[in-house]
Scaffold this motif. Structure first.
Motif, PDB file in Angstrom:
ATOM      1  N   THR A 455      -4.132  25.635  21.662  1.00  0.00           N
ATOM      2  CA  THR A 455      -5.250  25.236  22.518  1.00  0.00           C
ATOM      3  C   THR A 455      -6.526  25.944  22.086  1.00  0.00           C
ATOM      4  OG1 THR A 455      -3.780  24.835  24.391  1.00  0.00           O
ATOM      5  CG2 THR A 455      -6.108  25.201  24.887  1.00  0.00           C
ATOM      6  N   ARG A 456      -6.403  27.229  21.785  1.00  0.00           N
ATOM      7  CA  ARG A 456      -7.583  27.965  21.334  1.00  0.00           C
ATOM      8  C   ARG A 456      -8.124  27.373  20.035  1.00  0.00           C
ATOM      9  NH1 ARG A 456      -7.864  34.483  21.098  1.00  0.00           N
ATOM     10  NH2 ARG A 456      -7.895  34.110  23.334  1.00  0.00           N
ATOM     11  N   ALA A 457      -7.228  27.039  19.106  1.00  0.00           N
ATOM     12  CA  ALA A 457      -7.678  26.440  17.844  1.00  0.00           C
ATOM     13  C   ALA A 457      -8.322  25.080  18.084  1.00  0.00           C
ATOM     14  CB  ALA A 457      -6.498  26.314  16.885  1.00  0.00           C
ATOM     15  N   PRO A 482      -3.624  35.552  18.490  1.00  0.00           N
ATOM     16  CA  PRO A 482      -4.474  35.958  17.368  1.00  0.00           C
ATOM     17  C   PRO A 482      -5.921  35.550  17.588  1.00  0.00           C
ATOM     18  CG  PRO A 482      -3.154  34.046  16.782  1.00  0.00           C
ATOM     19  CD  PRO A 482      -2.641  34.527  18.101  1.00  0.00           C
ATOM     20  N   PRO A 483      -6.848  36.241  16.932  1.00  0.00           N
ATOM     21  CA  PRO A 483      -8.263  35.873  17.057  1.00  0.00           C
ATOM     22  C   PRO A 483      -8.528  34.543  16.361  1.00  0.00           C
ATOM     23  CG  PRO A 483      -7.988  37.600  15.406  1.00  0.00           C
ATOM     24  CD  PRO A 483      -6.651  37.417  16.060  1.00  0.00           C
ATOM     25  N   ILE A 484      -8.916  33.548  17.135  1.00  0.00           N
ATOM     26  CA  ILE A 484      -9.243  32.226  16.589  1.00  0.00           C
ATOM     27  C   ILE A 484     -10.578  31.834  17.195  1.00  0.00           C
ATOM     28  CG2 ILE A 484      -8.508  29.830  16.295  1.00  0.00           C
ATOM     29  CD1 ILE A 484      -5.652  30.710  16.885  1.00  0.00           C
ATOM     30  N   ALA A 488     -12.918  28.079  10.468  1.00  0.00           N
ATOM     31  CA  ALA A 488     -12.046  28.510   9.366  1.00  0.00           C
ATOM     32  C   ALA A 488     -10.774  29.158   9.908  1.00  0.00           C
ATOM     33  CB  ALA A 488     -12.788  29.484   8.455  1.00  0.00           C
ATOM     34  N   GLU A 489     -10.910  30.031  10.923  1.00  0.00           N
ATOM     35  CA  GLU A 489      -9.727  30.669  11.513  1.00  0.00           C
ATOM     36  C   GLU A 489      -8.828  29.633  12.182  1.00  0.00           C
ATOM     37  OE1 GLU A 489     -11.627  35.067  12.585  1.00  0.00           O
ATOM     38  OE2 GLU A 489     -11.633  33.457  14.092  1.00  0.00           O
ATOM     39  N   ALA A 490      -9.446  28.665  12.857  1.00  0.00           N
ATOM     40  CA  ALA A 490      -8.658  27.648  13.545  1.00  0.00           C
ATOM     41  C   ALA A 490      -7.891  26.786  12.546  1.00  0.00           C
ATOM     42  CB  ALA A 490      -9.580  26.769  14.400  1.00  0.00           C
ATOM     43  N   ARG A 491      -8.551  26.381  11.461  1.00  0.00           N
ATOM     44  CA  ARG A 491      -7.861  25.560  10.457  1.00  0.00           C
ATOM     45  C   ARG A 491      -6.751  26.345   9.778  1.00  0.00           C
ATOM     46  NH1 ARG A 491     -11.178  22.214   6.261  1.00  0.00           N
ATOM     47  NH2 ARG A 491      -9.036  21.496   5.944  1.00  0.00           N
ATOM     48  N   THR A 492      -7.011  27.607   9.457  1.00  0.00           N
ATOM     49  CA  THR A 492      -5.989  28.424   8.807  1.00  0.00           C
ATOM     50  C   THR A 492      -4.760  28.549   9.696  1.00  0.00           C
ATOM     51  OG1 THR A 492      -7.641  29.661   7.539  1.00  0.00           O
ATOM     52  CG2 THR A 492      -5.490  30.700   7.857  1.00  0.00           C
ATOM     53  N   TRP A 493      -4.993  28.810  10.976  1.00  0.00           N
ATOM     54  CA  TRP A 493      -3.856  28.967  11.898  1.00  0.00           C
ATOM     55  C   TRP A 493      -3.091  27.649  12.024  1.00  0.00           C
ATOM     56  CZ3 TRP A 493      -1.716  27.036  16.316  1.00  0.00           C
ATOM     57  CH2 TRP A 493      -0.737  27.821  16.923  1.00  0.00           C
TER      58      TRP A 493
END
Length: 806
Positions: A455-457, A482-484, A488-493
């Protein structure tokens, strides 16, 4: 986006540099420069030059110099562009194409024996002494637990220095309780390791394989493909360069690979008694004497392990932490069930060792069992904390205990998984030893974690009205997440967890856990359409529909139905889409769910617009608009406005379309919805193009493309690529037009978007016709006509009119 003179805008991205180069190309010394001619002059392929102009690839400095010189760029401007290019290169250094990957797992501690097999691998690498076909593929096969991975990893470390361009490694999960990895996913990971960013990775598996072979061509690279299921999983991952070497492990013999020139197979069997003793001695050391009681006890330990290195390592791990003589260890292991010791049955031997190991986890056997009970492939430390119901710091200590016992493996990036045999055993013991409610609670915690993190992503990549008010950085009930916070962080996760998310959804739906399955599906569906995951959508939403009906949740059933309708629309199955949308609308109205009713009306409007029934589309959009005004759903309002803009554009009412799209764009940008922003920019570009404002159109398209690519919205990217193709043909740039439509065709085929595939084929036909290649133009138009007719669309008449009459 402006299209002013070169040198007037700052260069902060590769796309900015590409736009500068395109502007200079339009202002060449003798007028606009043809891409094909320019590519020949600077000695690069057209596709490579297109990548430079699109900003997906940074040109090497020597190529940039040649380009600028050929285009007659003044010296001062050449220096500015070269400086900007160098700055971009430094910022992207981790993704530079000269990156040397080093992905081998750690060399197994205490590896011993296997001299013949190691020599055989080295002989395969050295090639035939008679100068025959060089061997480029070696397959190591054998039963589970026999040590295939340890052998190959150890050998790879021995020869790594002979591969100066690095080592790639992938666990293919071929024989595992989780789903085997898709070749397309592995290729994407390899391409990232070799320096490509996501924008440079093709969507189509075949194109990824071709790009991989191109990048490694001429390099001396080692590729390790571990735990392969079959030949089809392996073949796309093989480098084509004779300088590269691939080694594969599998429980199957992969006989199909043996037909490849220069392929060899090595069969691995359980360790003979002396090598089993040597392995124990390497781990236990001085406690194993050359003769006497301890030597006899060690031999009995080795024999009980059936010659399987995995079992031997587990026994040794216990032995080094125990103070009593080895004879007592043997007696204790034997007491677990002497009737089970049969060296002819490796699976029995490994089960005996595992059961013995459980007694020495000091009350933490349940941790081990839970690692076998969850349905994911591998998990990160946050997921492990959720599974065990503890905080990450406490979890690390508990996981360390399992890692030291060789029951859980920790990868270099911190993810946790298990050997297939270990996982199977843990799953069996969890079912036998743990109360069902405890297993269910642990899996529920894992599902909750994945749902919250997803949901965060999604809130970062695809914000929605319903989640906007709930967004925040709270503690999620004490759950560590995790920090999202960035795209970029959202796509990586999401890329790392996508297969886990699908596996967990399938598990929860299969167990009849309607609530968790529905919640997770509701989150994932935000990625399905914009991300171009239409085949995944059929799976995800099928589970969601099943779960909603089990729970008797009409709202969830309606949502699943209308999202399934969208997937069928993208796949060109319009009759199925119509039935699903109408079912959804009926259920939403029966349940007085006005939010979902608005969504169902919007999706029906999309379908009517696709079918060319524009008045019906407007009617459904306006009905939905009334509802979103009443509910104050701003994202919903923006979505409907941009859809109305599309219909008004098709009806020729450009001024009204411009107003609708401009209002929608302002809302999407205000709420931070990048996907909505990208799609609306694309629609706004269409208004400008059809009104003859081509520079404005191209500016909108380029901004839309950059925005969509940043969040991995492949469905939107495909649409915009086709828009750009049409616009470039209108500006008399057939080379660029052909490039954009070709990219759109590949993207559409990768995602299964049949409408955009037909648009791309039609566009390619128009480009070929404009350049005098009428024969190939007719071929492309006929392919487009077939697709349009299969989908029952009006566009078929337009394309048919372009074809010569028989």
């Amino acid at each position: 986006m402006s299209d002013g003179p070169p040198g007037t805008e700052p260069i902060s991205t590769a796309a900015d540099l590409g736009r500068e180069l395109k502007r200079w190309a339009r202002r060449g010394p003798e007028g606009p420069v043809k891409i094909a001619a320019l590519a020949r002059q600077v000695n690069v392929s057209q596709s490579t030059l297109y990548a430079y102009l699109a900003g997906t690839t940074l040109p090497p400095i020597e190529v940039l110099d040649d380009l600028l010189g050929t285009l007659g760029v003044p010296a001062a401007e050449q220096r500015r562009l070269a400086t900007a290019r160098d700055a971009l290169r430094r910022r992207r250094e981790p993704a530079a194409h000269d990156r040397t990957p080093n992905e081998l797992p750690a060399d197994p501690a205490g590896f011993t024996g296997r001299g013949q097999e190691l020599d055989a691998l080295s002989a395969v690498l050295a090639g035939p002494a008679d100068g025959g076909v060089p061997v480029r593929i070696a397959t190591v096969s054998g039963p589970a637990g026999v040590g295939k991975t340890a052998l190959v990893v150890h050998w790879s470390h021995r020869v790594a220095e002979t591969f100066p361009d690095g080592c790639l490694y992938a666990d293919l999960h071929g024989y595992s309780p989780v789903e085997p990895r898709r070749p397309a996913d592995v290729l994407a990971a390899f391409l990232r390791s070799l320096g490509l960013d996501d924008a440079g990775i093709p969507d189509d598996e075949h194109e990824r394989a071709a790009r991989f072979r191109s990048i490694v061509s001429g390099r001396r690279l080692l590729v390790v493909l571990d735990n392969a299921l079959d030949v089809d999983q392996v073949r796309p991952l093989l480098p084509g360069s004779p300088a590269c070497f691939a080694v594969t492990t599998s429980r199957a013999d992969l006989a199909g690979l043996q037909v490849e020139p220069g392929a060899r197979q090595i069969e691995l069997r359980p360790l003979p008694a002396d090598e089993g003793m040597a392995l124990l001695r390497a781990h236990i050391g001085a406690r194993v004497e050359e003769s006497g009681e301890s030597s006899d006890a060690a031999r009995r330990l080795a024999r009980h392990c059936g010659g399987l290195p995995l079992a031997l390592r587990i026994v040794a791990a216990h032995a080094v932490r125990r103070e009593q003589p080895l004879t007592e260890l043997v007696a204790e292991l034997t007491a677990q069930g002497t009737g089970l010791f049969d060296v002819g049955d490796p699976a029995t031997a490994i089960g005996t060792v595992f059961s013995w190991s459980m007694r020495h986890l000091h009350g933490h056997a349940a941790d081990f069992w839970l690692f076998g009970a969850h349905p994911a492939r591998d998990i990160d430390p946050y997921a492990a904390a959720a599974l065990l119901g503890t905080d990450p710091r406490t979890t690390r200590g508990r996981v360390d205990r399992l890692v030291r016992a060789h029951l859980v493996r920790r990868s270099a990036n911190g993810r946790l998984d298990m050997h297939d045999l270990v996982r199977t055993y843990a799953r069996e013991r969890a079912a036998a030893e743990m109360p069902a409610r405890d297993r269910a609670a642990a899996v529920a915690r894992l599902v909750d974690y994945l749902t919250v993190a997803a949901t965060r992503a999604m809130d970062v990549l695809h914000p929605s009205d319903t989640d906007r008010e709930e967004r925040g950085e709270g503690d999620h009930g004490g759950m560590a997440v995790p920090p999202i916070t960035t795209p970029a962080e959202a796509r990586t996760w999401l890329d790392a967890e996508w297969q886990n998310l699908l596996a967990v959804l399938a598990f929860t739906a299969g167990q009849g856990l309607a609530g968790p399955a529905g919640d997770l599906a509701a989150v994932l569906r935000r990625r399905l359409d914009q991300g171009g995951r239409h085949d995944d959508a059929l799976v995800v939403l099928g589970h969601a529909l099943h779960a909603s009906r089990l729970a008797g949740d009409d709202a969830a059933e309606g949502a699943a139905l209308y999202d399934l309708g969208v997937a069928h629309l993208r796949l060109g199955r319009h009759e199925d889409a119509m039935n699903l949308h109408r079912q959804a609308l009926a259920i939403c109205r029966a349940g007085s769910d006005r939010n979902a009713e608005a969504g169902a009306l919007n999706n029906l409007g999309n379908l009517f617009e696709r079918l060319g029934r524009y008045e019906e589309a407007i009617d459904h959009y306006q009905q939905a608009l009334v509802l979103v005004h009443e509910l104050d759903l701003r994202v919903g309002k923006a979505t409907l406005l941009t859809n109305l803009g599309v219909v008004h554009t098709r009806l020729g009412d450009h001024e009204r379309a411009l107003r609708d799209c401009a209002e929608a764009l302002a809302i999407f940008k205000e709420v931070g919805d990048s996907g909505g922003t990208a799609r609306t920019l694309g629609n706004l570009g269409e208004v400008h193009r059809l009104a003859g404002r081509l520079d404005d159109a191209i500016g909108c398209y380029e901004e839309a493309l950059n925005t969509a690519e940043a969040i991995g919205a492949h469905g939107i990217v495909t649409e915009v690529l086709n828009h750009l193709g049409a616009a470039r043909l209108a500006t008399n740039s057939p080379d660029l037009a052909h490039s954009w439509h070709t990219d759109a065709l590949a993207a559409a085929r990768a995602t299964g978007d049949r409408y955009e595939e037909a648009r791309a084929l039609e566009g390619i036909g128009s480009v070929r016709n404009a350049t005098g290649d009428t024969g190939h133009a007719v071929e492309s138009w006929r392919a487009a006509l077939t697709l349009y007719r299969q989908m029952g669309l009006r566009e078929a008449d337009r394309v048919a009119s372009l074809l010569p009459r028989a």
